[in-house]
Design a protein around this motif. Structure first.
Motif, PDB file in Angstrom:
ATOM      1  N   CYS A   9      -8.714  15.916  12.959  1.00  0.00           N
ATOM      2  CA  CYS A   9      -8.139  17.074  13.653  1.00  0.00           C
ATOM      3  C   CYS A   9      -7.406  18.015  12.713  1.00  0.00           C
ATOM      4  CB  CYS A   9      -7.211  16.600  14.774  1.00  0.00           C
ATOM      5  SG  CYS A   9      -5.692  15.842  14.162  1.00  0.00           S
ATOM      6  N   CYS A  20      -3.549   8.811  12.582  1.00  0.00           N
ATOM      7  CA  CYS A  20      -3.007  10.133  12.875  1.00  0.00           C
ATOM      8  C   CYS A  20      -2.227  10.069  14.195  1.00  0.00           C
ATOM      9  CB  CYS A  20      -4.162  11.137  12.973  1.00  0.00           C
ATOM     10  SG  CYS A  20      -3.658  12.743  13.581  1.00  0.00           S
ATOM     11  N   CYS A  23      -4.106  12.512  16.958  1.00  0.00           N
ATOM     12  CA  CYS A  23      -5.384  12.180  17.601  1.00  0.00           C
ATOM     13  C   CYS A  23      -5.715  10.696  17.515  1.00  0.00           C
ATOM     14  CB  CYS A  23      -6.511  13.010  16.984  1.00  0.00           C
ATOM     15  SG  CYS A  23      -6.925  12.519  15.297  1.00  0.00           S
TER      16      CYS A  23
END
Ligand SMILES: [Zn+2]
Length: 76
Positions: A9, A20, A23
């Motif tokens: 992302c 992450c 995401c």
């Protein structure tokens, strides 16, 4: 600690992050150890440092409990 871009992302994340936080995409699979795999299984943003401090806290709690139990049993 440096900031890198998430490959999924493009969100800026720590290079120490397991995944992450935006995401959930796993980051840097080459850096994964047993602790980081554990963090991925949990499916949350848990760094190896957090897991290490958690393990240390549990170990200290068990040691304190063992000392207290020994003292109580020997005082009788
Ligand atoms: Zn991402």
């Amino acid at each position: 600690m440096a900031l890198i871009h998430c490959t999924a992302c493009d969100h800026r994340i720590s290079d120490m992050a397991v995944a992450c936080p935006s995401c959930g995409h796993p980051s840097r699979p080459d850096r994964r150890g047993a602790l980081n795999v554990l963090g991925s299984v949990a499916g949350t943003y848990i760094s190896a440092t957090t897991l290490a401090s958690l393990a240390l806290g549990v170990a200290m709690f068990v040691c304190t409990a063992a000392v207290l139990i020994t003292l109580i049993l020997h005082s009788r």
